[in-house]
Design a protein around this motif. Sequence first.
Motif, mmCIF file in Angstrom:
data_model
loop_
_atom_site.group_PDB
_atom_site.id
_atom_site.type_symbol
_atom_site.label_atom_id
_atom_site.label_comp_id
_atom_site.label_asym_id
_atom_site.label_seq_id
_atom_site.Cartn_x
_atom_site.Cartn_y
_atom_site.Cartn_z
ATOM 1 N N GLY A 76 0.808 -1.006 -0.069
ATOM 2 C CA GLY A 76 -0.014 0.103 0.086
ATOM 3 C C GLY A 76 0.791 1.160 0.053
ATOM 4 O O GLY A 76 1.946 1.187 -0.259
ATOM 5 N N THR A 77 0.256 2.409 0.086
ATOM 6 C CA THR A 77 0.854 3.896 0.139
ATOM 7 C C THR A 77 0.845 4.176 1.518
ATOM 8 O O THR A 77 -0.361 4.194 2.022
ATOM 9 C CB THR A 77 0.081 4.655 -0.931
ATOM 10 N N VAL A 78 1.811 4.842 2.132
ATOM 11 C CA VAL A 78 1.948 5.473 3.440
ATOM 12 C C VAL A 78 1.753 6.875 3.498
ATOM 13 O O VAL A 78 2.656 7.728 2.553
ATOM 14 C CB VAL A 78 3.053 4.843 4.174
ATOM 15 N N TYR A 79 0.775 7.433 4.367
ATOM 16 C CA TYR A 79 0.804 9.020 4.387
ATOM 17 C C TYR A 79 1.157 9.519 5.796
ATOM 18 O O TYR A 79 0.671 8.702 6.783
ATOM 19 C CB TYR A 79 -0.821 9.200 4.158
ATOM 20 N N ALA A 80 1.618 10.586 5.809
ATOM 21 C CA ALA A 80 1.710 11.225 7.085
ATOM 22 C C ALA A 80 0.460 11.948 7.580
ATOM 23 O O ALA A 80 0.102 12.445 6.580
ATOM 24 C CB ALA A 80 2.892 12.151 6.912
ATOM 25 N N ALA A 81 0.092 11.604 8.552
ATOM 26 C CA ALA A 81 -1.207 12.229 8.976
ATOM 27 C C ALA A 81 -1.102 12.739 10.454
ATOM 28 O O ALA A 81 -0.357 12.372 11.331
ATOM 29 C CB ALA A 81 -2.128 11.130 8.817
ATOM 30 N N VAL A 82 -2.466 13.537 10.927
ATOM 31 C CA VAL A 82 -2.535 13.847 12.289
ATOM 32 C C VAL A 82 -3.896 13.671 12.499
ATOM 33 O O VAL A 82 -4.724 14.029 11.975
ATOM 34 C CB VAL A 82 -2.047 15.190 12.403
ATOM 35 N N LEU A 83 -4.167 12.958 13.852
ATOM 36 C CA LEU A 83 -5.476 12.566 14.165
ATOM 37 C C LEU A 83 -6.135 13.813 14.752
ATOM 38 O O LEU A 83 -5.692 14.336 15.876
ATOM 39 C CB LEU A 83 -5.554 11.285 15.032
ATOM 40 N N ALA A 84 -7.349 13.952 14.505
ATOM 41 C CA ALA A 84 -7.886 15.455 15.127
ATOM 42 C C ALA A 84 -8.460 14.982 16.501
ATOM 43 O O ALA A 84 -8.158 15.992 17.278
ATOM 44 C CB ALA A 84 -9.407 15.592 14.417
ATOM 45 N N SER A 85 -8.644 13.830 17.067
ATOM 46 C CA SER A 85 -8.891 13.517 18.401
ATOM 47 C C SER A 85 -7.840 13.929 19.390
ATOM 48 O O SER A 85 -8.062 14.371 20.382
ATOM 49 C CB SER A 85 -9.199 11.966 18.602
ATOM 50 N N ASP A 86 -6.439 13.741 19.015
ATOM 51 C CA ASP A 86 -5.543 14.101 19.826
ATOM 52 C C ASP A 86 -4.059 14.781 19.139
ATOM 53 O O ASP A 86 -3.412 14.989 19.883
ATOM 54 C CB ASP A 86 -4.875 12.969 20.663
ATOM 55 N N GLN A 87 -4.515 15.072 18.141
ATOM 56 C CA GLN A 87 -3.432 15.960 17.397
ATOM 57 C C GLN A 87 -2.206 15.215 17.378
ATOM 58 O O GLN A 87 -1.008 15.601 17.196
ATOM 59 C CB GLN A 87 -3.213 17.414 17.919
#
Length: 337
Positions: A76-87
């Motif tokens: 698959g493809t990997v993304y850098a992300a930030v979860l809104a629940s806890d940043q």
Amino acid sequence: MKSSQEIAYYFILSLLSASFVILCLVLVIFCRKKPVESEESLTGPKISAQGYPLTDIDDATDGFNHRRIIGSGRLGTVYAAVLASDQKPVAVKRIHPSLVLSNTCFGFSSILKTLSLAQHPNIVPIIGFSQAPGERIIVMEFVSAVSLDYYLHENSDGASSVLNWSQRLRIAAGAARGLEYLHEGMAPNIVHGCFKASNVLLDDKFCARVSDYGISSLAPNEKRGLLGYVDDEYWRNGRGEPCKESDVYGFGVVLLELLTGRRAEEGLLLRWALPLIKETRFSELLDLRLVMPSNMRTIIRLAKVALACVGNSRKSRPSMIQVAAILNNLEVEVCVR
């Protein structure tokens, strides 16, 4: 008045009674059932992966924006992300749609919940997942966007950024500990299935963190990205059959990459490197970007471990327990110098 014999009799009787009382107290103390400590009280509770709505993942990746892509591979493809629940910064792996539609993702949530119980300083923890029609997502702790493969083969920042021998040894030892934990420290044991340099991430202190473990079943027939890192027996029945021994083989290939600075090249590295190791022609074997170490003992030992991992049949290969023990000792020796 009591006779001396009667006095002696009562004296002995009182001693026997006191001894009996003491014996009973001792038996009560030692035979009392102690509370049994649960495994959770000894090691702390393990929490399995959290399920996230796909909308949360979509928000965290800005709609799977291509600018957030930090890697792509056979699964698959990997993304850098930030979860809104806890940043919290995370790495999100989006499984290729073709794999999802081929039904190889059956039991996805159960697999991820089991894998997420693995916790070790030298692995990348799985913290969550998401699934929807046509979508399977793995949420991992964000360690780094940089892999060992990048540092060895793609880094163009000049000679000053090339990993030195000490760093390479520490990376090898850390990766060995991570793989050993998966093989022996987890119940049930976890087979990585695709151990290679791109699946060893390096944090800001160059600590090795093993990633993408236990999910090779999502692409059992996909040879792309695996050739050169698994033995011939892996494809014996026409599809991938990972096992601990095939992981050890892959680890040996990564050791050869650390020693030579060359890519696996679908098995070409082995055919070139093994004769050089057997003939102790290390001046030809070792990465030309680095100065030959003054003390060759550690390098020779690393080369012999690599040879044992890839040059033997499955039955004769060392276990990761043995490999990790050797590399740990070498790491300690280097630190003491």
